[in-house]
Scaffold this active site. Structure first.
Site, PDB file in Angstrom:
ATOM      1  N   LYS A 100     -24.892  17.723  78.443  1.00  0.00           N
ATOM      2  CA  LYS A 100     -23.984  17.683  77.361  1.00  0.00           C
ATOM      3  C   LYS A 100     -25.223  18.587  75.981  1.00  0.00           C
ATOM      4  CE  LYS A 100     -23.577  14.423  74.923  1.00  0.00           C
ATOM      5  NZ  LYS A 100     -23.776  12.375  73.628  1.00  0.00           N
ATOM      6  N   PRO A 129     -29.273  21.160  69.323  1.00  0.00           N
ATOM      7  CA  PRO A 129     -28.801  22.361  70.624  1.00  0.00           C
ATOM      8  C   PRO A 129     -29.972  22.596  71.525  1.00  0.00           C
ATOM      9  CG  PRO A 129     -27.814  22.621  68.300  1.00  0.00           C
ATOM     10  CD  PRO A 129     -28.663  21.379  68.420  1.00  0.00           C
ATOM     11  N   ASN A 130     -29.193  23.006  72.588  1.00  0.00           N
ATOM     12  CA  ASN A 130     -30.082  24.441  73.207  1.00  0.00           C
ATOM     13  C   ASN A 130     -31.386  23.878  73.744  1.00  0.00           C
ATOM     14  OD1 ASN A 130     -28.245  26.861  73.064  1.00  0.00           O
ATOM     15  ND2 ASN A 130     -29.074  27.176  70.708  1.00  0.00           N
ATOM     16  N   ARG A 131     -31.459  22.408  73.751  1.00  0.00           N
ATOM     17  CA  ARG A 131     -32.554  21.582  74.154  1.00  0.00           C
ATOM     18  C   ARG A 131     -33.862  21.854  73.206  1.00  0.00           C
ATOM     19  NH1 ARG A 131     -28.980  19.636  76.420  1.00  0.00           N
ATOM     20  NH2 ARG A 131     -28.639  19.140  78.494  1.00  0.00           N
ATOM     21  N   MET A 132     -33.648  21.858  72.181  1.00  0.00           N
ATOM     22  CA  MET A 132     -34.707  22.107  70.875  1.00  0.00           C
ATOM     23  C   MET A 132     -34.440  20.879  70.038  1.00  0.00           C
ATOM     24  SD  MET A 132     -36.000  24.748  71.773  1.00  0.00           S
ATOM     25  CE  MET A 132     -37.216  25.560  70.378  1.00  0.00           C
TER      26      MET A 132
END
Ligand SMILES: Cc1cc2nc3c(=O)[nH]c(=O)nc-3n(C[C@H](O)[C@H](O)[C@H](O)COP(=O)(O)O)c2cc1C
Length: 216
Positions: free
Chosen positions: A11, A192-195
């Site tokens: 997700k 977003p983007n696991r950041m």
């Protein structure tokens, strides 16, 4: 059963951000802001349900959900049976960890702290405010003990309902509140983007809070 592969569960978290500019000096104020949003949000059921983990007498950590009943600058209060597994664990080691996960908001809060029993008169006051059914339940259940059957529990409840009929139901001494006094807070906001954003507050010796951003 075949192995169940969940590797495609993925997700992107995009709803909010957590920047230092929006972080107050007192972490409890950020907790309050997030809690109020969670409490209002249709995506969150029981915003005050939190996980508490203790270090058990068997040396293992154990998590379970309890309900947060009050929070102040001093700490976080929940109620339970002092003789339960968690009660015994706390008597031996009062270092605990609380956590909240509000999936719909993509937010997690982790609070480490020392837990203490609250004053007896405060437990009395809260117990008094509970409905009779819950009051009798506190007497009926030796929380965390093995029971022979559902029937045993139901019979015990019926018997106590009779005994307490038209009588005042006082708080059992083994039931009451604990307050978790925080030494650190970690606020996690999915990005977003696991950041993801992670802001940790750590209590200083002078009771001010040090704030750090952690790598996601
Ligand atoms: C949503 C929810 C709320 C709960 N609230 C409480 C609570 O406020 N106090 C409590 O003692 N147990 C509560 N429980 C039950 C605990 O999770 C747990 O089963 C119980 O406290 C016994 O834990 P222990 O054997 O580790 O001491 C709740 C469970 C759920 C799922």
């Amino acid at each position: 059963m075949q192995s169940q592969d969940l590797s495609n569960y993925r997700k992107s978290y995009e709803k909010h951000e957590l920047l230092e500019d929006n972080c107050p000096e007192e972490p409890i104020e950020l907790f309050r802001d997030w809690f109020l949003v969670a409490d209002e949000s249709e995506t969150v059921d029981e915003a005050n349900a939190m996980t508490i983990s203790t270090i058990g007498l068997d040396g293992f950590p154990k998590n379970r959900v309890v309900l947060l009943k009050k929070y102040t600058y001093e700490g976080f209060v929940f109620y339970t049976n002092y003789n339960s597994e968690k009660g015994k664990a706390i008597a031996e080691n009062n270092n605990v960890c609380l956590s909240f996960f509000w999936a719909g908001l993509e937010r997690q809060i982790i609070i480490k702290g020392k837990v203490e029993k609250i004053a007896e008169n405060l437990s009395d006051g809260y117990f008094e405010s509970r409905p009779d059914g819950s009051k009798i339940g506190a007497w009926a259940s030796n929380q965390s003990e093995v029971v022979s059957s559902r029937k045993e529990l139901d019979n015990r409840l019926k018997q106590l309902e009779k005994e307490f009929e038209n009588k005042e139901i006082l708080r059992p001494k083994h039931w009451g509140g604990f307050m978790v006094k925080p030494i650190s807070f970690e606020f996690w906001q999915g990005r977003p983007n696991r950041m993801h954003d992670r802001i940790r507050y750590t209590l200083n010796e002078d009771f001010s809070w040090k704030m750090d951003r952690l790598a996601p």
